[in-house]
Design an enzyme around this catalytic site. Structure first.
Site, PDB file in Angstrom:
ATOM      1  N   ALA A  14     -49.878 -45.722 -18.375  1.00 31.29           N
ATOM      2  CA  ALA A  14     -51.290 -46.042 -18.570  1.00 31.29           C
ATOM      3  C   ALA A  14     -51.869 -46.996 -17.542  1.00 31.29           C
ATOM      4  O   ALA A  14     -53.085 -47.210 -17.510  1.00 31.29           O
ATOM      5  CB  ALA A  14     -51.493 -46.636 -19.967  1.00 31.29           C
ATOM      6  N   SER A  15     -51.046 -47.579 -16.689  1.00 29.30           N
ATOM      7  CA  SER A  15     -51.544 -48.680 -15.859  1.00 29.30           C
ATOM      8  C   SER A  15     -52.307 -48.237 -14.621  1.00 29.30           C
ATOM      9  O   SER A  15     -52.979 -49.041 -13.980  1.00 29.30           O
ATOM     10  CB  SER A  15     -50.381 -49.591 -15.439  1.00 29.30           C
ATOM     11  OG  SER A  15     -49.465 -48.891 -14.611  1.00 29.30           O
ATOM     12  N   ARG A  16     -52.223 -46.949 -14.262  1.00 27.79           N
ATOM     13  CA  ARG A  16     -52.906 -46.517 -13.041  1.00 27.79           C
ATOM     14  C   ARG A  16     -53.217 -45.027 -13.091  1.00 27.79           C
ATOM     15  O   ARG A  16     -52.794 -44.319 -13.999  1.00 27.79           O
ATOM     16  CB  ARG A  16     -52.029 -46.796 -11.819  1.00 27.79           C
ATOM     17  CG  ARG A  16     -50.707 -46.058 -11.837  1.00 27.79           C
ATOM     18  CD  ARG A  16     -49.889 -46.306 -10.598  1.00 27.79           C
ATOM     19  NE  ARG A  16     -48.681 -45.498 -10.578  1.00 27.79           N
ATOM     20  CZ  ARG A  16     -48.055 -45.123  -9.465  1.00 27.79           C
ATOM     21  NH1 ARG A  16     -48.509 -45.516  -8.300  1.00 27.79           N
ATOM     22  NH2 ARG A  16     -46.967 -44.387  -9.527  1.00 27.79           N
ATOM     23  N   ASN A  88     -47.985 -38.986 -20.493  1.00 27.58           N
ATOM     24  CA  ASN A  88     -48.642 -38.886 -19.194  1.00 27.58           C
ATOM     25  C   ASN A  88     -47.768 -39.383 -18.045  1.00 27.58           C
ATOM     26  O   ASN A  88     -47.919 -38.934 -16.913  1.00 27.58           O
ATOM     27  CB  ASN A  88     -49.950 -39.692 -19.227  1.00 27.58           C
ATOM     28  CG  ASN A  88     -50.504 -39.935 -17.844  1.00 27.58           C
ATOM     29  OD1 ASN A  88     -51.020 -39.026 -17.190  1.00 27.58           O
ATOM     30  ND2 ASN A  88     -50.389 -41.168 -17.362  1.00 27.58           N
ATOM     31  N   SER A 143     -48.448 -29.847 -15.152  1.00 29.06           N
ATOM     32  CA  SER A 143     -48.966 -29.698 -13.794  1.00 29.06           C
ATOM     33  C   SER A 143     -49.140 -28.226 -13.452  1.00 29.06           C
ATOM     34  O   SER A 143     -48.427 -27.366 -13.989  1.00 29.06           O
ATOM     35  CB  SER A 143     -48.006 -30.342 -12.788  1.00 29.06           C
ATOM     36  OG  SER A 143     -48.346 -30.000 -11.459  1.00 29.06           O
ATOM     37  N   TYR A 157     -39.832 -31.977  -9.413  1.00 27.67           N
ATOM     38  CA  TYR A 157     -41.117 -32.237 -10.071  1.00 27.67           C
ATOM     39  C   TYR A 157     -41.627 -30.977 -10.770  1.00 27.67           C
ATOM     40  O   TYR A 157     -41.980 -31.010 -11.961  1.00 27.67           O
ATOM     41  CB  TYR A 157     -42.136 -32.728  -9.038  1.00 27.67           C
ATOM     42  CG  TYR A 157     -43.513 -32.938  -9.593  1.00 27.67           C
ATOM     43  CD1 TYR A 157     -43.831 -34.089 -10.314  1.00 27.67           C
ATOM     44  CD2 TYR A 157     -44.512 -31.985  -9.411  1.00 27.67           C
ATOM     45  CE1 TYR A 157     -45.108 -34.286 -10.835  1.00 27.67           C
ATOM     46  CE2 TYR A 157     -45.789 -32.171  -9.924  1.00 27.67           C
ATOM     47  CZ  TYR A 157     -46.083 -33.323 -10.636  1.00 27.67           C
ATOM     48  OH  TYR A 157     -47.339 -33.505 -11.154  1.00 27.67           O
ATOM     49  N   LYS A 161     -42.043 -30.309 -14.912  1.00 23.88           N
ATOM     50  CA  LYS A 161     -43.341 -30.003 -15.517  1.00 23.88           C
ATOM     51  C   LYS A 161     -43.320 -28.657 -16.236  1.00 23.88           C
ATOM     52  O   LYS A 161     -44.016 -28.471 -17.242  1.00 23.88           O
ATOM     53  CB  LYS A 161     -44.433 -30.038 -14.452  1.00 23.88           C
ATOM     54  CG  LYS A 161     -44.677 -31.433 -13.867  1.00 23.88           C
ATOM     55  CD  LYS A 161     -45.100 -32.423 -14.938  1.00 23.88           C
ATOM     56  CE  LYS A 161     -45.505 -33.771 -14.351  1.00 23.88           C
ATOM     57  NZ  LYS A 161     -45.994 -34.723 -15.382  1.00 23.88           N
TER      58      LYS A 161
END
Length: 251
Positions: A14-16, A88, A143, A157, A161
Site C-alpha cells: 500500500a505504500s506506493r 496488490n 497482470s 513475473y 501473475k
C-alpha cells in the site's frame, strides 16, 4: 456513489504506486484500510495520517511465512474483522535466461513467493474468518502478462501473475455459497516506480506503440475498479478478471 463506510480492508503493497492510489480511493469512499508495507515505513505512515478515517499501517516481509501470519493477526486484532482482502503487493525482478541456474532460480522463487504464495497464504489465513462471517471479498491484482506472457527476463513475473488468476477462480468456485467472492484485475503497463527499470531499458515511445490509448495507464486509473469490486455490488461477477491495459491486450 459507492459507499464503503464500515468496511475494513487489508491492502498489501500500500505504500506506493498502485497500492497508494487504491488506498486513497478506498478511503475517499469511506473504507478503513490496513496499509501493508515491506520496507518503506515513512511512506506508509505518511499515507495513513493523510487519509481521512481509521487507518493503520503494518510491516511484513511477504517472503516470510511468519510475517504473513503476524500481518493477518495484527489487522484482525486492530479492526476486529476484515471485510475485504486486496492482494496488490508484487515484485518484478529481471532474470535473463542466460543467467547461471542458481541466481535465476533464486529470482524465480522470490518472485513466486511474494506475488503468488503470499497472496495464497493470506487467503488461506482469512478464509475461516470469512466463512464464519458468511461474507468476504478477495481482490487479486494480476497482470496482462498472465495472458500474453512477458519478455524472457520476466518469466517469473508472468508465471506468478497467471497463478493468481487460477487462485482467484478456484476460490470463487469453492466458496461462493459461503458468501465469499473473488476477483482479479489484470493491469497492463502502468506508470509506477516498479516499472521504471523497464521504461529506462525500452523507452516510453516503444511502450506507447503497443497501446490503443494516447497515454499510459496510471495508478489512479486502476483504483476506481478496485473500489467498485470492494463494494460488493459486483458479486455476480465472482471469478471474473477485469482487464485494465489501455487496449494493449484484448480478449
Amino acid at each position: 456513489m459507492v459507499d464503503l463506510s464500515g468496511k475494513n480492508i487489508l491492502l498489501t503493497g500500500a505504500s506506493r504506486g498502485i497500492g497508494s492510489s487504491i488506498a486513497k480511493h478506498l478511503s475517499a469512499h469511506g473504507a478503513s484500510v490496513a496499509l501493508h508495507y515491506h520496507e518503506n515505513r515513512p511512506k506508509a505512515e505518511k499515507l495513513a495520517y493523510e487519509l481521512a478515517g481509521n487507518h493503520t499501517f503494518v510491516q511484513a516481509d511477504l517472503g516470510k511465512t511468519e510475517d504473513i501470519h503476524r500481518l493477518t493477526q495484527e489487522v484482525l486484532d486492530y479492526y476486529g474483522h476484515i471485510d475485504v482482502l486486496i492482494n496488490n503487493a508484487g515484485i518484478a525482478l529481471s532474470a535473463p535466461m542466460e543467467s547461471d541456474s542458481l541466481s535465476w532460480f533464486a529470482v524465480w522463487n522470490r518472485t513466486l513467493q511474494v506475488n503468488l504464495s503470499a497472496a495464497a497464504l493470506l487467503c488461506q489465513q482469512l478464509m475461516p474468518h470469512f466463512i464464519d462471517r458468511r461474507s468476504g471479498i478477495i481482490i487479486n491484482i494480476s497482470s496482462r502478462a498472465a495472458f500474453r506472457g512477458d519478455t524472457s527476463d520476466y518469466a517469473a513475473y508472468a508465471s506468478s501473475k497467471a497463478g493468481l488468476l487460477a487462485l482467484t477462480k478456484t476460490l470463487a468456485r469453492a466458496y461462493g455459497k459461503q458468501g465469499i467472492t473473488a476477483f482479479s484485475l489484470a493491469p497492463g503497463f502502468t506508470e509506477t516506480d516498479m516499472a521504471q527499470d523497464f521504461i529506462d531499458r525500452y523507452g516510453i515511445d516503444r511502450i506507447k506503440e503497443g497501446i490503443a490509448l494516447p497515454e499510459l495507464t496510471k495508478p489512479e486509473d486502476i483504483a476506481p475498479t478496485v473500489t467498485f469490486l470492494a463494494s460488493g455490488l459486483a458479486r455476480h461477477a465472482t471469478g471474473t478478471t477485469i482487464d485494465l491495459n489501455a487496449g494493449s491486450y484484448m480478449r
